[in-house]
Design a protein around this motif. Structure first.
Motif, PDB file in Angstrom:
ATOM      1  N   ALA A   1     -43.472 -17.266  -7.709  1.00 30.53           N
ATOM      2  CA  ALA A   1     -44.364 -18.340  -7.274  1.00 30.53           C
ATOM      3  C   ALA A   1     -45.007 -19.058  -8.459  1.00 30.53           C
ATOM      4  O   ALA A   1     -45.600 -20.124  -8.283  1.00 30.53           O
ATOM      5  CB  ALA A   1     -45.440 -17.790  -6.340  1.00 30.53           C
ATOM      6  N   CYS A   2     -44.892 -18.488  -9.653  1.00 31.05           N
ATOM      7  CA  CYS A   2     -45.419 -19.153 -10.855  1.00 31.05           C
ATOM      8  C   CYS A   2     -44.389 -20.099 -11.469  1.00 31.05           C
ATOM      9  O   CYS A   2     -44.669 -20.735 -12.491  1.00 31.05           O
ATOM     10  CB  CYS A   2     -45.854 -18.120 -11.888  1.00 31.05           C
ATOM     11  SG  CYS A   2     -47.293 -17.162 -11.367  1.00 31.05           S
ATOM     12  N   ILE A   3     -43.213 -20.167 -10.864  1.00 30.69           N
ATOM     13  CA  ILE A   3     -42.188 -21.099 -11.344  1.00 30.69           C
ATOM     14  C   ILE A   3     -42.390 -22.426 -10.636  1.00 30.69           C
ATOM     15  O   ILE A   3     -42.270 -22.513  -9.411  1.00 30.69           O
ATOM     16  CB  ILE A   3     -40.773 -20.544 -11.081  1.00 30.69           C
ATOM     17  CG1 ILE A   3     -40.565 -19.261 -11.891  1.00 30.69           C
ATOM     18  CG2 ILE A   3     -39.715 -21.599 -11.405  1.00 30.69           C
ATOM     19  CD1 ILE A   3     -39.289 -18.516 -11.559  1.00 30.69           C
ATOM     20  N   ASP A   4     -42.721 -23.436 -11.409  1.00 28.42           N
ATOM     21  CA  ASP A   4     -42.892 -24.778 -10.856  1.00 28.42           C
ATOM     22  C   ASP A   4     -41.526 -25.447 -10.803  1.00 28.42           C
ATOM     23  O   ASP A   4     -40.725 -25.298 -11.708  1.00 28.42           O
ATOM     24  CB  ASP A   4     -43.811 -25.615 -11.755  1.00 28.42           C
ATOM     25  CG  ASP A   4     -45.284 -25.380 -11.460  1.00 28.42           C
ATOM     26  OD1 ASP A   4     -45.605 -24.965 -10.329  1.00 28.42           O
ATOM     27  OD2 ASP A   4     -46.108 -25.601 -12.355  1.00 28.42           O
ATOM     28  N   GLY A   5     -41.301 -26.201  -9.741  1.00 25.59           N
ATOM     29  CA  GLY A   5     -40.065 -26.963  -9.682  1.00 25.59           C
ATOM     30  C   GLY A   5     -38.951 -26.213  -8.998  1.00 25.59           C
ATOM     31  O   GLY A   5     -39.170 -25.170  -8.384  1.00 25.59           O
ATOM     32  N   PRO A   6     -37.720 -26.743  -9.084  1.00 27.57           N
ATOM     33  CA  PRO A   6     -36.607 -26.193  -8.328  1.00 27.57           C
ATOM     34  C   PRO A   6     -36.256 -24.769  -8.744  1.00 27.57           C
ATOM     35  O   PRO A   6     -36.462 -24.381  -9.895  1.00 27.57           O
ATOM     36  CB  PRO A   6     -35.446 -27.152  -8.628  1.00 27.57           C
ATOM     37  CG  PRO A   6     -35.901 -28.089  -9.662  1.00 27.57           C
ATOM     38  CD  PRO A   6     -37.361 -27.898  -9.894  1.00 27.57           C
ATOM     39  N   PHE A   7     -35.732 -24.032  -7.795  1.00 34.12           N
ATOM     40  CA  PHE A   7     -35.290 -22.659  -8.030  1.00 34.12           C
ATOM     41  C   PHE A   7     -33.793 -22.616  -7.774  1.00 34.12           C
ATOM     42  O   PHE A   7     -33.270 -23.424  -7.031  1.00 34.12           O
ATOM     43  CB  PHE A   7     -36.048 -21.715  -7.082  1.00 34.12           C
ATOM     44  CG  PHE A   7     -36.104 -20.300  -7.586  1.00 34.12           C
ATOM     45  CD1 PHE A   7     -37.027 -19.943  -8.543  1.00 34.12           C
ATOM     46  CD2 PHE A   7     -35.227 -19.336  -7.103  1.00 34.12           C
ATOM     47  CE1 PHE A   7     -37.078 -18.642  -9.019  1.00 34.12           C
ATOM     48  CE2 PHE A   7     -35.269 -18.045  -7.577  1.00 34.12           C
ATOM     49  CZ  PHE A   7     -36.191 -17.686  -8.536  1.00 34.12           C
ATOM     50  N   ASP A   8     -33.098 -21.653  -8.386  1.00 30.22           N
ATOM     51  CA  ASP A   8     -31.633 -21.671  -8.324  1.00 30.22           C
ATOM     52  C   ASP A   8     -31.052 -20.939  -7.119  1.00 30.22           C
ATOM     53  O   ASP A   8     -29.853 -20.795  -7.015  1.00 30.22           O
ATOM     54  CB  ASP A   8     -31.033 -21.121  -9.623  1.00 30.22           C
ATOM     55  CG  ASP A   8     -31.240 -19.621  -9.782  1.00 30.22           C
ATOM     56  OD1 ASP A   8     -32.258 -19.108  -9.282  1.00 30.22           O
ATOM     57  OD2 ASP A   8     -30.381 -18.970 -10.400  1.00 30.22           O
ATOM     58  N   ARG A   9     -31.894 -20.432  -6.231  1.00 29.53           N
ATOM     59  CA  ARG A   9     -31.380 -19.741  -5.051  1.00 29.53           C
ATOM     60  C   ARG A   9     -32.420 -19.785  -3.929  1.00 29.53           C
ATOM     61  O   ARG A   9     -33.579 -20.106  -4.153  1.00 29.53           O
ATOM     62  CB  ARG A   9     -31.033 -18.295  -5.368  1.00 29.53           C
ATOM     63  CG  ARG A   9     -32.267 -17.483  -5.820  1.00 29.53           C
ATOM     64  CD  ARG A   9     -31.929 -16.017  -5.976  1.00 29.53           C
ATOM     65  NE  ARG A   9     -30.978 -15.792  -7.040  1.00 29.53           N
ATOM     66  CZ  ARG A   9     -29.833 -15.125  -6.908  1.00 29.53           C
ATOM     67  NH1 ARG A   9     -29.497 -14.623  -5.743  1.00 29.53           N
ATOM     68  NH2 ARG A   9     -29.029 -14.949  -7.917  1.00 29.53           N
ATOM     69  N   GLU A  10     -31.954 -19.418  -2.720  1.00 30.30           N
ATOM     70  CA  GLU A  10     -32.853 -19.264  -1.577  1.00 30.30           C
ATOM     71  C   GLU A  10     -33.404 -17.842  -1.581  1.00 30.30           C
ATOM     72  O   GLU A  10     -32.917 -16.977  -2.316  1.00 30.30           O
ATOM     73  CB  GLU A  10     -32.075 -19.511  -0.270  1.00 30.30           C
ATOM     74  CG  GLU A  10     -31.456 -20.902  -0.165  1.00 30.30           C
ATOM     75  CD  GLU A  10     -32.487 -22.000  -0.038  1.00 30.30           C
ATOM     76  OE1 GLU A  10     -33.440 -21.831   0.744  1.00 30.30           O
ATOM     77  OE2 GLU A  10     -32.361 -23.013  -0.746  1.00 30.30           O
ATOM     78  N   LEU A  11     -34.376 -17.605  -0.735  1.00 28.15           N
ATOM     79  CA  LEU A  11     -34.941 -16.265  -0.600  1.00 28.15           C
ATOM     80  C   LEU A  11     -33.870 -15.295  -0.088  1.00 28.15           C
ATOM     81  O   LEU A  11     -33.217 -15.558   0.913  1.00 28.15           O
ATOM     82  CB  LEU A  11     -36.124 -16.316   0.369  1.00 28.15           C
ATOM     83  CG  LEU A  11     -36.871 -15.009   0.602  1.00 28.15           C
ATOM     84  CD1 LEU A  11     -37.497 -14.502  -0.699  1.00 28.15           C
ATOM     85  CD2 LEU A  11     -37.945 -15.207   1.668  1.00 28.15           C
ATOM     86  N   ASP A  12     -33.701 -14.166  -0.799  1.00 27.61           N
ATOM     87  CA  ASP A  12     -32.680 -13.181  -0.426  1.00 27.61           C
ATOM     88  C   ASP A  12     -33.186 -12.167   0.593  1.00 27.61           C
ATOM     89  O   ASP A  12     -32.445 -11.763   1.491  1.00 27.61           O
ATOM     90  CB  ASP A  12     -32.231 -12.385  -1.669  1.00 27.61           C
ATOM     91  CG  ASP A  12     -31.509 -13.243  -2.687  1.00 27.61           C
ATOM     92  OD1 ASP A  12     -30.597 -13.989  -2.293  1.00 27.61           O
ATOM     93  OD2 ASP A  12     -31.867 -13.155  -3.877  1.00 27.61           O
ATOM     94  N   ALA A  13     -34.413 -11.670   0.399  1.00 25.11           N
ATOM     95  CA  ALA A  13     -34.848 -10.516   1.196  1.00 25.11           C
ATOM     96  C   ALA A  13     -36.347 -10.297   1.091  1.00 25.11           C
ATOM     97  O   ALA A  13     -36.983 -10.739   0.134  1.00 25.11           O
ATOM     98  CB  ALA A  13     -34.128  -9.260   0.713  1.00 25.11           C
ATOM     99  N   HIS A  14     -36.859  -9.582   2.074  1.00 26.99           N
ATOM    100  CA  HIS A  14     -38.177  -8.946   1.980  1.00 26.99           C
ATOM    101  C   HIS A  14     -37.919  -7.484   1.644  1.00 26.99           C
ATOM    102  O   HIS A  14     -37.064  -6.853   2.277  1.00 26.99           O
ATOM    103  CB  HIS A  14     -38.926  -9.020   3.308  1.00 26.99           C
ATOM    104  CG  HIS A  14     -39.341 -10.400   3.706  1.00 26.99           C
ATOM    105  ND1 HIS A  14     -40.581 -10.915   3.425  1.00 26.99           N
ATOM    106  CD2 HIS A  14     -38.662 -11.377   4.367  1.00 26.99           C
ATOM    107  CE1 HIS A  14     -40.669 -12.141   3.909  1.00 26.99           C
ATOM    108  NE2 HIS A  14     -39.514 -12.449   4.480  1.00 26.99           N
ATOM    109  N   VAL A  15     -38.658  -6.919   0.687  1.00 29.11           N
ATOM    110  CA  VAL A  15     -38.461  -5.514   0.326  1.00 29.11           C
ATOM    111  C   VAL A  15     -39.773  -4.742   0.464  1.00 29.11           C
ATOM    112  O   VAL A  15     -40.853  -5.346   0.505  1.00 29.11           O
ATOM    113  CB  VAL A  15     -37.880  -5.365  -1.102  1.00 29.11           C
ATOM    114  CG1 VAL A  15     -36.498  -6.022  -1.178  1.00 29.11           C
ATOM    115  CG2 VAL A  15     -38.815  -5.956  -2.146  1.00 29.11           C
TER     116      VAL A  15
END
Ligand SMILES: [Zn+2]
Ligand SMILES: [Zn+2]
Length: 143
Positions: free
Chosen positions: A101-115
């Motif tokens: 959540a501290c990464i501003d801007g686009p991310f390279d993947r969608e959410l994979d899982a809740h652990v």
């Protein structure tokens, strides 16, 4: 991709691809961040770097294996490192784990899982259709 703390004293760079994007509900993450859950990603250490503020990171060691890094000014919890093998959940010593959540801007993947979903707060039951695991992927609980 760049991650930063609230006050901007610390900025981190991560070179994609990331290893995963998961939301952890474990008690340690909740207490450490003062939040119902924490989103984490990781990259190999050689694809991680400090853009600035490495000397501003304070470390909290929660066990012989794990230390958590946070900003000395604003307190943002930015990363953790595994210093040696042997932790029950086997975090990798050759990776840097970054609070996604501290990464501003686009991310390279969608959410994979809740652990560590079995440790979630009783009032927090996200119905997002994403896989929910006991531990760090030990057993699928629901989606
Ligand atoms: Zn800061
Ligand atoms: Zn956790």
């Amino acid at each position: 991709m760049l991650a930063r703390c609230l006050c901007g004293a610390i900025e981190l760079s991560l070179e994609p691809p990331t290893d995963f994007l998961s939301i952890c509900h474990c008690r340690s993450c909740r207490l450490s961040h003062g939040a119902p859950c924490v989103a984490w990603t990781s990259v190999p250490r050689e694809r991680f770097g400090f853009v600035r503020g490495e000397d501003r990171v304070r470390w909290y060691r929660s066990s012989e294996w794990i230390r958590w890094g946070f900003c000395d000014t604003c307190g943002s919890r930015l990363l953790y490192l595994a210093d040696q093998e042997g932790h029950p959940e086997s975090p990798k010593t050759d990776r840097v784990y970054v609070a996604a959540a501290c990464i501003d801007g686009p991310f390279d993947r969608e959410l994979d899982a809740h652990v560590s979903y079995e440790e979630r707060l009783p009032w927090f039951n996200p119905a997002d259709g994403v896989a929910k695991y006991r531990g760090k992927g030990v057993e699928l609980i629901s989606s």
